[in-house]
Design a protein around this motif. Structure first.
Motif, PDB file in Angstrom:
ATOM      1  N   UNK A  48     -16.722  32.497 -23.625  1.00  0.00           N
ATOM      2  CA  UNK A  48     -15.341  32.129 -23.291  1.00  0.00           C
ATOM      3  C   UNK A  48     -15.281  30.708 -22.740  1.00  0.00           C
ATOM      4  N   UNK A  49     -14.576  29.855 -23.434  1.00  0.00           N
ATOM      5  CA  UNK A  49     -14.569  28.432 -23.097  1.00  0.00           C
ATOM      6  C   UNK A  49     -13.451  28.073 -22.125  1.00  0.00           C
ATOM      7  N   UNK A  50     -12.213  28.298 -22.541  1.00  0.00           N
ATOM      8  CA  UNK A  50     -11.072  27.865 -21.734  1.00  0.00           C
ATOM      9  C   UNK A  50     -10.211  29.061 -21.350  1.00  0.00           C
ATOM     10  N   UNK A  99      -7.465  33.133 -23.362  1.00  0.00           N
ATOM     11  CA  UNK A  99      -8.885  32.774 -23.255  1.00  0.00           C
ATOM     12  C   UNK A  99      -9.436  32.492 -24.648  1.00  0.00           C
ATOM     13  N   UNK A 100     -10.031  31.307 -24.840  1.00  0.00           N
ATOM     14  CA  UNK A 100     -10.656  31.006 -26.127  1.00  0.00           C
ATOM     15  C   UNK A 100     -12.079  31.563 -26.165  1.00  0.00           C
ATOM     16  N   UNK A 145     -19.932  29.039 -14.692  1.00  0.00           N
ATOM     17  CA  UNK A 145     -18.474  28.891 -14.639  1.00  0.00           C
ATOM     18  C   UNK A 145     -18.036  27.743 -15.540  1.00  0.00           C
ATOM     19  N   UNK A 146     -17.043  27.996 -16.368  1.00  0.00           N
ATOM     20  CA  UNK A 146     -16.724  27.043 -17.436  1.00  0.00           C
ATOM     21  C   UNK A 146     -15.242  26.664 -17.437  1.00  0.00           C
ATOM     22  N   UNK A 147     -14.408  27.524 -18.002  1.00  0.00           N
ATOM     23  CA  UNK A 147     -12.978  27.252 -18.030  1.00  0.00           C
ATOM     24  C   UNK A 147     -12.328  27.640 -16.714  1.00  0.00           C
ATOM     25  N   UNK A 148     -11.209  27.006 -16.410  1.00  0.00           N
ATOM     26  CA  UNK A 148     -10.527  27.272 -15.132  1.00  0.00           C
ATOM     27  C   UNK A 148      -9.050  26.952 -15.258  1.00  0.00           C
ATOM     28  N   UNK A 149      -8.227  27.789 -14.656  1.00  0.00           N
ATOM     29  CA  UNK A 149      -6.803  27.483 -14.515  1.00  0.00           C
ATOM     30  C   UNK A 149      -6.314  28.140 -13.237  1.00  0.00           C
ATOM     31  N   UNK A 150      -5.434  27.459 -12.525  1.00  0.00           N
ATOM     32  CA  UNK A 150      -4.921  27.950 -11.248  1.00  0.00           C
ATOM     33  C   UNK A 150      -3.416  28.123 -11.316  1.00  0.00           C
ATOM     34  N   UNK A 162      -4.210  31.719  -6.692  1.00  0.00           N
ATOM     35  CA  UNK A 162      -4.997  32.516  -7.623  1.00  0.00           C
ATOM     36  C   UNK A 162      -5.618  31.579  -8.651  1.00  0.00           C
ATOM     37  N   UNK A 163      -6.915  31.792  -8.911  1.00  0.00           N
ATOM     38  CA  UNK A 163      -7.645  30.934  -9.836  1.00  0.00           C
ATOM     39  C   UNK A 163      -8.384  31.817 -10.837  1.00  0.00           C
ATOM     40  N   UNK A 164      -8.289  31.457 -12.102  1.00  0.00           N
ATOM     41  CA  UNK A 164      -8.950  32.174 -13.187  1.00  0.00           C
ATOM     42  C   UNK A 164     -10.113  31.320 -13.677  1.00  0.00           C
ATOM     43  N   UNK A 165     -11.296  31.932 -13.804  1.00  0.00           N
ATOM     44  CA  UNK A 165     -12.501  31.202 -14.198  1.00  0.00           C
ATOM     45  C   UNK A 165     -13.248  32.007 -15.257  1.00  0.00           C
ATOM     46  N   UNK A 166     -13.685  31.336 -16.333  1.00  0.00           N
ATOM     47  CA  UNK A 166     -14.483  32.018 -17.352  1.00  0.00           C
ATOM     48  C   UNK A 166     -15.969  31.821 -17.074  1.00  0.00           C
ATOM     49  N   UNK A 167     -16.755  32.865 -17.361  1.00  0.00           N
ATOM     50  CA  UNK A 167     -18.206  32.787 -17.268  1.00  0.00           C
ATOM     51  C   UNK A 167     -18.792  32.617 -18.656  1.00  0.00           C
ATOM     52  N   UNK A 168     -19.283  31.427 -18.957  1.00  0.00           N
ATOM     53  CA  UNK A 168     -19.758  31.102 -20.299  1.00  0.00           C
ATOM     54  C   UNK A 168     -20.871  32.034 -20.764  1.00  0.00           C
ATOM     55  N   UNK A 169     -21.856  32.262 -19.902  1.00  0.00           N
ATOM     56  CA  UNK A 169     -23.007  33.063 -20.307  1.00  0.00           C
ATOM     57  C   UNK A 169     -22.816  34.568 -20.114  1.00  0.00           C
ATOM     58  N   UNK A 170     -22.039  34.956 -19.119  1.00  0.00           N
ATOM     59  CA  UNK A 170     -21.878  36.399 -18.881  1.00  0.00           C
ATOM     60  C   UNK A 170     -20.662  36.979 -19.598  1.00  0.00           C
TER      61      UNK A 170
END
Length: 293
Positions: free
Chosen positions: A4-6, A18-19, A260-265, A271-279
């Motif tokens: 998941x990138x962004x 989520x891409x 931790x890769x993509x992020x949007x607040x 509240x902050x959303x974060x993608x985990x690239x490897x997990x």
């Protein structure tokens, strides 16, 4: 998810997109309700999605298609592709003009930026920049900033003339992401090896200051009041929160996350959303309520 990138919130913050960079030709973008975090749909197209921008009314999503050198135009009423716009090689980050008539696309492998007419839905010119352009942002005053990842510089253009308005400005080691402050006075740039976020004056291009942003910062975002900058520390398991008023930075460990890769607040920064690239997960962090005692 698959790599998941962004992650991008809809303007009303009711939906998270989520891409899935690791998926080709299927389930390119996952769609979630932010109330329940249940999946409500998917967007599919040939190729793979990297980054996204959305119109202010929430009707149209633009997704950069890394493999095919396209921008996908998505009608969010139906979650379907209504057009494809050819751009440069391996497009990554995008920025949309204040009037939403022009899209700027950084092309990682062709060392240029595509200028796209969103009304005519076609590329109208290319701007030559440094090697591996990545982060990109445009101010409401018409200044375009491009982070040249491999050259460790920023390029600046006047979007009324498309002329480069100053020499490339050094801005940390391996600049990754560029955003503009809500008051349009500053660009903020995450620099991977410098482990910092740089503040750059929009009017002059001068680097004003920098703050610690965690190990190998990647995506950054800012609260609507301009006080809080959020950084996804790709080389750690952390979200870093920078207070632009006093320059302090706090690290928050995200249990279970890998890269931790993509992020949007959310606009209020709570509240902050974060993608985990490897997990391959999406994490949601919420600020604790302040004690009244």
């Amino acid at each position: 998810y698959s790599l998941p990138k962004a992650v991008l919130l809809s303007p009303d913050e009711s939906t998270a997109y989520v891409t899935n960079f690791g998926r080709r030709d299927t389930k390119n973008v996952s769609i979630y309700s932010t109330d329940t975090m249940e999946e409500t749909g998917v967007i599919e197209f040939e190729g793979n999605g990297v980054e996204m921008v959305i119109t202010r009314d929430g009707s149209t999503l633009y997704v950069s298609n890394f493999r095919r050198g396209m921008v996908e135009v998505i009608d969010l009423a139906t979650n379907t592709v209504t057009a494809e716009i050819e751009v440069g090689a391996n497009p990554k980050t995008m920025a949309i003009s204040a009037d939403e008539r022009t899209l700027y696309v950084s092309n990682w492998s062709s060392a240029d930026v595509s200028v796209v007419d969103l009304v005519g839905r076609g590329e109208v010119r290319r701007l030559r920049v440094g090697q591996h352009p990545r982060g990109i942002a445009v101010s409401s005053t018409g200044v375009l900033a491009v982070g040249n990842h491999a050259d460790h510089t920023l390029s600046f253009f006047d979007t009324s003339t498309f002329e480069e308005i100053r020499d490339e400005v050094p801005c940390g080691r391996y600049p990754r992401h560029v955003i503009v402050s809500p008051d349009q006075r500053y660009f903020y740039v995450s620099a991977q090896v410098s482990a910092a976020v740089f503040q750059v004056d929009v009017a002059t291009g001068e680097v004003l200051q920098k703050w610690a942003a965690g190990f190998s910062p990647k995506t950054i975002d800012i609260s609507a009041d301009g006080r809080w900058i959020f950084s996804a520390a790709y080389g750690a398991h952390e979200l870093v929160v920078i207070d632009t008023e006093d320059g302090t930075a706090r690290d928050f460990t995200i249990r279970g996350i890998e890269k931790p890769c993509g992020l949007d607040a959310t606009a209020d920064g709570r509240r902050v959303y974060v993608t985990g690239w490897d997990d391959c997960h999406l994490y949601v962090l919420e600020a604790e309520e302040e004690s009244s005692s």
